[in-house]
Each structure stands twice: as structure tokens, then as C-alpha cells.
Design a protein around this motif. Structure first.
Motif, PDB file in Angstrom:
ATOM      1  N   PHE A 107       8.954 -12.899  38.922  1.00 51.67           N
ATOM      2  CA  PHE A 107      10.160 -12.127  38.639  1.00 51.67           C
ATOM      3  C   PHE A 107      11.284 -12.594  39.558  1.00 51.67           C
ATOM      4  CE2 PHE A 107       7.873  -8.591  36.468  1.00 51.67           C
ATOM      5  CZ  PHE A 107       8.804  -8.293  35.481  1.00 51.67           C
ATOM      6  N   CYS A 108      12.484 -12.773  39.013  1.00 54.58           N
ATOM      7  CA  CYS A 108      13.655 -13.088  39.833  1.00 54.58           C
ATOM      8  C   CYS A 108      14.040 -11.850  40.646  1.00 54.58           C
ATOM      9  CB  CYS A 108      14.810 -13.545  38.958  1.00 54.58           C
ATOM     10  SG  CYS A 108      16.322 -13.941  39.885  1.00 54.58           S
ATOM     11  N   PRO A 109      14.395 -12.011  41.932  1.00 55.11           N
ATOM     12  CA  PRO A 109      14.751 -10.835  42.741  1.00 55.11           C
ATOM     13  C   PRO A 109      16.069 -10.192  42.344  1.00 55.11           C
ATOM     14  CG  PRO A 109      15.081 -12.862  43.987  1.00 55.11           C
ATOM     15  CD  PRO A 109      14.375 -13.248  42.723  1.00 55.11           C
ATOM     16  N   LEU A 110      16.873 -10.854  41.508  1.00 55.00           N
ATOM     17  CA  LEU A 110      18.150 -10.292  41.061  1.00 55.00           C
ATOM     18  C   LEU A 110      18.090  -9.999  39.574  1.00 55.00           C
ATOM     19  CD1 LEU A 110      20.629 -12.670  42.929  1.00 55.00           C
ATOM     20  CD2 LEU A 110      19.855 -10.402  43.637  1.00 55.00           C
ATOM     21  N   LEU A 111      18.675  -8.868  39.160  1.00 53.90           N
ATOM     22  CA  LEU A 111      18.715  -8.512  37.751  1.00 53.90           C
ATOM     23  C   LEU A 111      19.751  -9.354  37.015  1.00 53.90           C
ATOM     24  CD1 LEU A 111      18.518  -4.610  37.897  1.00 53.90           C
ATOM     25  CD2 LEU A 111      16.676  -6.217  37.386  1.00 53.90           C
ATOM     26  N   CYS A 112      19.486  -9.613  35.747  1.00 57.52           N
ATOM     27  CA  CYS A 112      20.469 -10.291  34.903  1.00 57.52           C
ATOM     28  C   CYS A 112      21.452  -9.268  34.337  1.00 57.52           C
ATOM     29  CB  CYS A 112      19.766 -11.029  33.760  1.00 57.52           C
ATOM     30  SG  CYS A 112      18.841 -12.469  34.288  1.00 57.52           S
ATOM     31  N   SER A 113      22.331  -9.709  33.472  1.00 56.40           N
ATOM     32  CA  SER A 113      23.280  -8.801  32.845  1.00 56.40           C
ATOM     33  C   SER A 113      22.534  -7.813  31.948  1.00 56.40           C
ATOM     34  CB  SER A 113      24.290  -9.593  32.019  1.00 56.40           C
ATOM     35  OG  SER A 113      23.624 -10.396  31.064  1.00 56.40           O
ATOM     36  N   TYR A 136      15.567  -8.191  33.145  1.00 56.12           N
ATOM     37  CA  TYR A 136      14.866  -8.918  34.196  1.00 56.12           C
ATOM     38  C   TYR A 136      14.724 -10.388  33.795  1.00 56.12           C
ATOM     39  CZ  TYR A 136      13.495  -4.235  35.746  1.00 56.12           C
ATOM     40  OH  TYR A 136      13.508  -2.932  36.172  1.00 56.12           O
ATOM     41  N   LEU A 137      14.768 -11.262  34.790  1.00 55.22           N
ATOM     42  CA  LEU A 137      14.591 -12.696  34.566  1.00 55.22           C
ATOM     43  C   LEU A 137      13.221 -13.110  35.092  1.00 55.22           C
ATOM     44  CD1 LEU A 137      15.822 -15.417  33.672  1.00 55.22           C
ATOM     45  CD2 LEU A 137      16.735 -15.661  35.996  1.00 55.22           C
ATOM     46  N   LEU A 138      12.427 -13.740  34.240  1.00 51.35           N
ATOM     47  CA  LEU A 138      11.093 -14.189  34.619  1.00 51.35           C
ATOM     48  C   LEU A 138      10.976 -15.694  34.437  1.00 51.35           C
ATOM     49  CD1 LEU A 138      10.521 -11.154  33.217  1.00 51.35           C
ATOM     50  CD2 LEU A 138       8.181 -11.822  33.747  1.00 51.35           C
ATOM     51  N   ALA A 139      10.250 -16.322  35.332  1.00 50.12           N
ATOM     52  CA  ALA A 139       9.897 -17.733  35.203  1.00 50.12           C
ATOM     53  C   ALA A 139       8.406 -17.824  34.934  1.00 50.12           C
ATOM     54  CB  ALA A 139      10.259 -18.502  36.470  1.00 50.12           C
ATOM     55  N   VAL A 140       8.035 -18.657  33.978  1.00 48.19           N
ATOM     56  CA  VAL A 140       6.625 -18.830  33.600  1.00 48.19           C
ATOM     57  C   VAL A 140       6.282 -20.312  33.723  1.00 48.19           C
ATOM     58  CG1 VAL A 140       4.881 -18.513  31.821  1.00 48.19           C
ATOM     59  CG2 VAL A 140       6.794 -16.890  31.994  1.00 48.19           C
ATOM     60  N   TRP A 159      24.056 -17.636  41.647  1.00 46.64           N
ATOM     61  CA  TRP A 159      23.123 -18.758  41.656  1.00 46.64           C
ATOM     62  C   TRP A 159      21.837 -18.327  42.350  1.00 46.64           C
ATOM     63  CZ3 TRP A 159      23.599 -23.522  39.380  1.00 46.64           C
ATOM     64  CH2 TRP A 159      24.850 -23.845  38.861  1.00 46.64           C
ATOM     65  N   VAL A 160      20.726 -18.635  41.746  1.00 52.90           N
ATOM     66  CA  VAL A 160      19.413 -18.348  42.320  1.00 52.90           C
ATOM     67  C   VAL A 160      18.619 -19.644  42.349  1.00 52.90           C
ATOM     68  CG1 VAL A 160      19.294 -15.916  41.702  1.00 52.90           C
ATOM     69  CG2 VAL A 160      18.606 -17.642  40.029  1.00 52.90           C
ATOM     70  N   LYS A 162      22.428 -17.672  36.800  1.00 56.43           N
ATOM     71  CA  LYS A 162      21.945 -16.631  35.879  1.00 56.43           C
ATOM     72  C   LYS A 162      23.061 -16.073  35.002  1.00 56.43           C
ATOM     73  CE  LYS A 162      22.049 -12.976  39.416  1.00 56.43           C
ATOM     74  NZ  LYS A 162      22.961 -12.065  38.732  1.00 56.43           N
ATOM     75  N   LEU A 163      24.325 -16.321  35.372  1.00 59.99           N
ATOM     76  CA  LEU A 163      25.421 -15.879  34.512  1.00 59.99           C
ATOM     77  C   LEU A 163      25.550 -16.753  33.277  1.00 59.99           C
ATOM     78  CD1 LEU A 163      28.186 -15.041  37.141  1.00 59.99           C
ATOM     79  CD2 LEU A 163      26.522 -13.507  36.069  1.00 59.99           C
ATOM     80  N   ALA A 164      25.011 -17.988  33.360  1.00 58.26           N
ATOM     81  CA  ALA A 164      25.107 -18.910  32.233  1.00 58.26           C
ATOM     82  C   ALA A 164      23.933 -18.777  31.277  1.00 58.26           C
ATOM     83  CB  ALA A 164      25.195 -20.350  32.741  1.00 58.26           C
ATOM     84  N   LEU A 165      22.971 -17.926  31.608  1.00 58.05           N
ATOM     85  CA  LEU A 165      21.795 -17.780  30.743  1.00 58.05           C
ATOM     86  C   LEU A 165      22.118 -16.904  29.541  1.00 58.05           C
ATOM     87  CD1 LEU A 165      19.070 -17.320  33.493  1.00 58.05           C
ATOM     88  CD2 LEU A 165      19.585 -19.379  32.191  1.00 58.05           C
TER      89      LEU A 165
END
Length: 563
Positions: free
Chosen positions: A468-474, A478-482, A541-542, A560-563
Motif C-alpha cells: 500500500f502507498c503511504p499517501l492516498l490518491c485523489s 488507495y494506491l497499491l503496487a503488485v 511524487w512517491v 500519483k497526480l498523473a495516475l
């Protein structure tokens, strides 16, 4: 000498021995010519030859101007260490740099000082470095300023950005090798700013503390405040460095005054001088091998088989450990106090190896996933007069009747608000579970039902790592990396407020392409901790670090703003 004459396509060649270059004491594995350099018809650089040997040296040979006899011009190399020597060499076209590669995959670079004469000094240069076998685990320090990684090459390595004084962009380099072990490394966990626990293919956990020499050099290279670092690390009690006795596995602390030079103790271990090893740039390979060890401050005994995974809570007071297991009695999770390093508790629930563990960010829960295809959730109890130390009790778990995963659960992680946790498995499924907030009603704590909060996400390949990304998206998603077994890394947004029937709660944001992906399975994903001093622009940026079986550690910058 007699000439050997032979003919090729009507052309006659005569070959005779010119000279024998004797200087190496072991096999010569590599040679490289530097062609003669002419400018305006005049010889600027004579013909020269570079040779690399298993005796850990490189020699630059060239003919003398007067006699024309080939002699040794320069000899560079290493003394000591645990390398086996050089397997190949290369020379730059202008002859100002020579490069060798060793058995363990390390590069060794020497550069000629341009301010000296032709036969001037050669000094070690900064090179890239990394593991030469599978990277099994990695973690960020609590401030997010450096990365620690462990691998099957039996080393623990520390990487940090090198902030050059010339204003160029910082680049990541290895600046310390805290542990060079005799067993393949498997896991590690940070338990302080400059302290970590590591586990290997042995039954022992080892705790390491950074020496004063590292703290000072880290400040020089990273650009951090030396006074602040030394204050936070209690520098008065820190040793100068560490050494490993001959045939030993434990790094011993070295205390000494600044006036001592480098010595060799009676047992064959090396003693360091912090004056001699003061760096403002990443150290070369020979110093990484010998002079950047961290002293071992504690050993933890309790497991019956090889160590497999570790985790520490956000308060850095508790460490959880698990080992390889084929029976329930060995699959227990052990809890340790970081203040006394005593064993606090044994948590028994699983029947096979616990593959990964994670404490919730609020330190109230411990999650464990296992080869037995289940997970267990442990809740921290309130301290009492009888048990002031942290104690955990089983809060929830899955069994054969309610398990959704049908294969090994490889990885798990928590959302930054501690409400949800995620599991990923060899069955290609990623699932978010929750809610995990406790509701206090008087003197009792009511545990809510833990159930899937997301649709089952099929990622198309075995999911070996998740984070899980420690910062929330818009939109509060939640932002997850797999990470996948094929080496690719996928990014998803998950929205708990969306209807998750039919997978509408998952949005695939991005994925690594062929050049960015790992060549083999992703073993671990870790997001960089959020710094308190970050500006709003910087927080968009993360950074994500990944470890892989392909011997590499990669760091990705994501907007994460560009996602």
C-alpha cells in the motif's frame, strides 16, 4: 628466437616471441590492448597492455622509450578481503581509467590523476554495485534516507543518494556493507534510525548497530546534518567500527582512539581508524568489503529452523520473527522486545511456514500470511500491571472453510490508515480485507467481522509482492503496487466506497514495461516513508523500491497526480 612462419590466403606471416611479461602470482584471466595514439603524425600515447589476474591485481605494461623493453608501468589492486580476484579488465581509449570485474560481480575502477605526470598516482573511482545473487528482502530507514537489502549472496547492503557538491542530481550508491555472512540472507527489519535485525539460513537472529564511522560518512555523502545524526544515535557510546574474527560469523565492535592507524589484531581481524576512512563520496569495493561492517550487538535464539521473515512495529518496540516450518509447532511467530531483546510471546496459529508479516501503522495489529493458504490477525492488548510488555491475542483468522486463496499467500501489507490489509497469492489473486478499527464500549473491545472489502483482483500471474502507498490518491482512493513472478510491477487504485461487484472498485493505473520490469520474480515492494518536511509539490511524487530474484534493487519515482 626462431620464427614461426605460416601462410593465409597467399600472405606469409612470421611470428616470433618478443617478451615474457612476468609479474602476476596467479592465473591471468583478462588482457586488453590500448592502441597507440597518434596526433598530427606524432606518437602521443605508446602501445600498452592491461592484464587482470586472480591475484587481485591489474598491471599496465608498456615499452620503455629508449630500450623498447616491455616493463610494468602501473600495478593496482587490493590486499585482503574475501574476493577471489579479477576475471576481466578494460581500459578507456585515452588510458586514464582502468576497470576490472571480479568473481562476485563487483566492478573495480581506477582513475589516473590528471594533475600528475604520466606515471602519476592512480586512485579508486566511484562505480555502481549491487547484489550478485537473489535479493530476498529490503526496507527503508524510518526517515526514508537510505535502503537496506539482504540477499542470497550472503550480504546486507546499504544504499543512499550521493549528493554531489557540484550541484548535479544525486545518484544512488552503496555506501556500507554492514554484514558479510556465511549463510544466505533471507530477511531484515529496521528497529531504529541506525539499527536493524537480520535473519539468514540459520536459526539465529542478529541485531546490528551502526558505528560512529558510518554515521559520519553517511552525513558527508548524503548531505545530512552530522550533528543531528550523531545526537540521535548517541554517538558517545558508539564504537568506531567493526571487525570479523577469522572463521567467525559475528561482527565485533572496535573501540579506539583517533591517533591509531590501521592495524591487524592478533586473531587476524582488522581494526579500523576513523581518520583513515573518512569519505565524502561512495567508498570503493575494497573498503566496502573490509571497512564498513556494523558491530553485532545481540543474538536472538528461539527458532528451530532457518529464518524466513521479520517485521517490526511503527513504535520500534516489538519485532516479530518466523522460520521455515513443515509442522504447526515450528510455524509459530515469536515476538521480541527491542529494549531488552527478550522473547515476549509465542503466537501459534499456522501449520506451515509464515511467508510474510506486517504490523499495522498504528501498531495495534500484527498480520501474518502463510504457506498453508491462510492469514492470521493478532491484536495488541492493553498493558496491565502484571504484563507491562506488549502482548498480542488472536483477533481473526481464515481456515479451510472460509479461505479464499487457493495457493500460497506470498505477501501482505496495511493501508496507511490501518483500516484495511491486503493479501496476494500464487493463485494470482489480490484481496483487500477489513475493517480493522476497534470500537471501545466501556471496558470491552468489540472486534468487527473481518471480511473481504474488495472484489477478487486477478493479476494474471502469481502475485509475489504487494504494498500500500503511504499517501492516498485523489477521491480518497488507495494506491497499491503488485509485484508478479514474471518480474512486472502493476499499480492499482482501489476505492472502498465503490461497488466492488464485478471488479469496479479496482482501476489499473500503470505497469512497468519490458525495460523497467525485473527479469525474474519480484520478492519485495516497499514504498518510501513520507518525510514530515515534504512540501505539497514534493508529496505528489512517491518512490517505490523493489527487490527481485534477478539480483537487482530498483527504485521508481511515481507522480500519483498523473495516475
Amino acid at each position: 628466437m626462431k620464427e614461426d612462419v605460416f601462410e593465409v590466403r597467399d600472405t606469409v606471416f612470421a611470428v616470433s616471441l618478443e617478451t615474457v611479461l612476468a609479474g602476476h602470482e596467479n592465473w591471468v584471466y583478462g588482457v586488453h590492448w590500448q592502441p597507440a595514439l597518434y596526433k598530427c603524425g606524432e606518437l602521443q600515447q605508446p602501445l600498452s597492455l592491461l592484464s587482470a589476474s586472480m591475484d587481485k591485481t591489474m598491471i599496465l605494461w608498456a615499452p620503455e622509450e629508449v630500450s623498447g623493453v616491455w616493463v610494468e608501468q602501473v600495478r593496482v589492486g587490493e590486499v585482503g578481503g574475501n574476493t577471489l580476484g579479477f576475471y576481466g579488465c578494460q581500459m578507456s581509449p585515452d588510458g586514464s581509467m582502468i576497470l576490472a570485474h571480479a568473481f562476485h560481480g563487483a566492478l573495480h575502477l581506477w582513475c589516473k590523476d590528471q594533475d600528475k605526470e604520466v606515471r602519476g598516482e592512480w586512485r579508486p573511482g566511484v562505480v555502481i554495485s549491487g547484489h550478485f545473487n537473489a535479493v530476498q528482502d529490503l526496507t527503508w530507514d524510518p526517515e526514508g534516507e537510505f535502503i537496506l537489502s539482504v540477499g542470497s549472496d550472503q550480504t546486507t547492503r546499504l544504499f543512499t543518494p550521493w549528493r554531489k557538491q557540484d550541484g548535479k542530481l544525486p545518484t544512488w550508491h552503496e555506501i556500507s556493507r554492514p554484514q558479510i555472512h556465511g549463510y544466505d540472507m533471507q530477511c531484515l527489519a529496521m528497529v531504529g534510525r541506525f539499527q536493524f535485525v537480520s535473519g539468514a539460513d540459520e536459526k539465529v537472529l542478529r541485531v546490528f548497530q551502526a558505528p560512529r564511522n558510518f554515521v559520519e560518512n553517511f552525513a558527508n555523502i548524503s548531505g545530512s546534518s552530522r550533528e543531528k545524526l550523531l545526537t540521535s544515535s548517541d554517538s558517545a557510546n558508539l564504537p568506531e567500527g567493526a571487525s570479523t574474527p577469522a572463521l567467525g560469523l559475528s561482527n565485533k565492535a572496535v573501540f579506539q582512539g583517533k591517533i591509531l592507524a590501521q592495524l591487524c589484531s592478533s586473531d587476524g581481524s582488522q581494526i579500523l581508524s576513523d581518520n583513515q576512512y573518512s569519505w565524502n563520496k561512495p567508498p570503493p569495493e575494497d573498503h566496502l568489503l573490509q571497512n564498513t561492517l556494523w558491530p553485532e550487538v545481540q543474538k536472538l535464539y528461539g527458532h528451530g529452523f532457518e529464518m524466513f521473515c521479520l517485521a517490526s512495529d511503527s513504535t520500534r518496540t516489538v519485532v516479530a520473527s518466523a522460520c521455515k516450518a513443515s509442522k504447526a509447532e515450528h510455524a509459530a511467530v515469536l515476538l521480541w522486545s527491542t529494549s531488552s531483546w527478550c522473547q515476549l510471546q509465542t503466537l501459534q496459529c499456522h501449520t506451515l511456514t509464515v511467508t510474510q508479516m506486517a504490523f499495522s501503522p498504528d501498531a495495534q495489529f500484527l498480520l501474518a500470511v502463510s504457506r498453508d493458504r491462510t492469514w492470521s490477525l493478532w491484536r495488541r492488548n492493553l498493558p496491565t500491571a502484571e504484563s507491562p510488555e506488549p502482548q498480542f491475542s488472536l483477533h481473526a483468522h481464515t481456515g479451510k472453510d472460509n479461505a479464499i486463496h487457493s495457493r500460497i499467500i506470498w505477501s501482505c501489507d496495511w493501508s496507511p490508515d490501518s483500516k484495511y490489509f491486503v493479501t496476494s497469492s500464487r493463485d494470482k489473486k489480490v484481496i483487500v480485507w477489513g475493517p480493522c478499527r476497534l470500537e471501545n464500549t466501556g471496558n470491552s473491545v468489540l472486534p468487527p467481522e473481518i471480511k473481504p472489502c474488495s472484489s477478487v483482483l486477478d493479476v494474471g500471474d502469481a502475485a509475489t509482492a504487494v504494498a500500500f502507498c503511504p499517501l492516498l490518491c485523489s477521491a480518497k482512493s488507495y494506491l497499491l503496487a503488485v509485484g508478479l513472478e514474471c518480474g512486472r510491477i502493476l499499480l492499482y487504485q482501489w476505492s472502498p466506497d465503490q461497488e466492488f461487484m464485478g471488479g469496479q472498485d479496482w482501476i489499473r493505473c500503470a505497469e512497468t514495461d519490458t525495460l523497467q520490469s525485473h527479469a525474474l520474480a519480484v520478492k519485495r515492494l516497499r514504498w518510501r516513508p513520507k518525510a514530515e518536511s515534504e512540501t505539497e509539490e514534493e508529496s505528489s511524487w512517491v518512490q517505490l523500491a523493489s527487490a527481485s530474484t534477478d539480483h537487482t534493487v530498483k527504485i521508481f519515482s511515481i507522480n500519483k497526480l498523473a495516475l
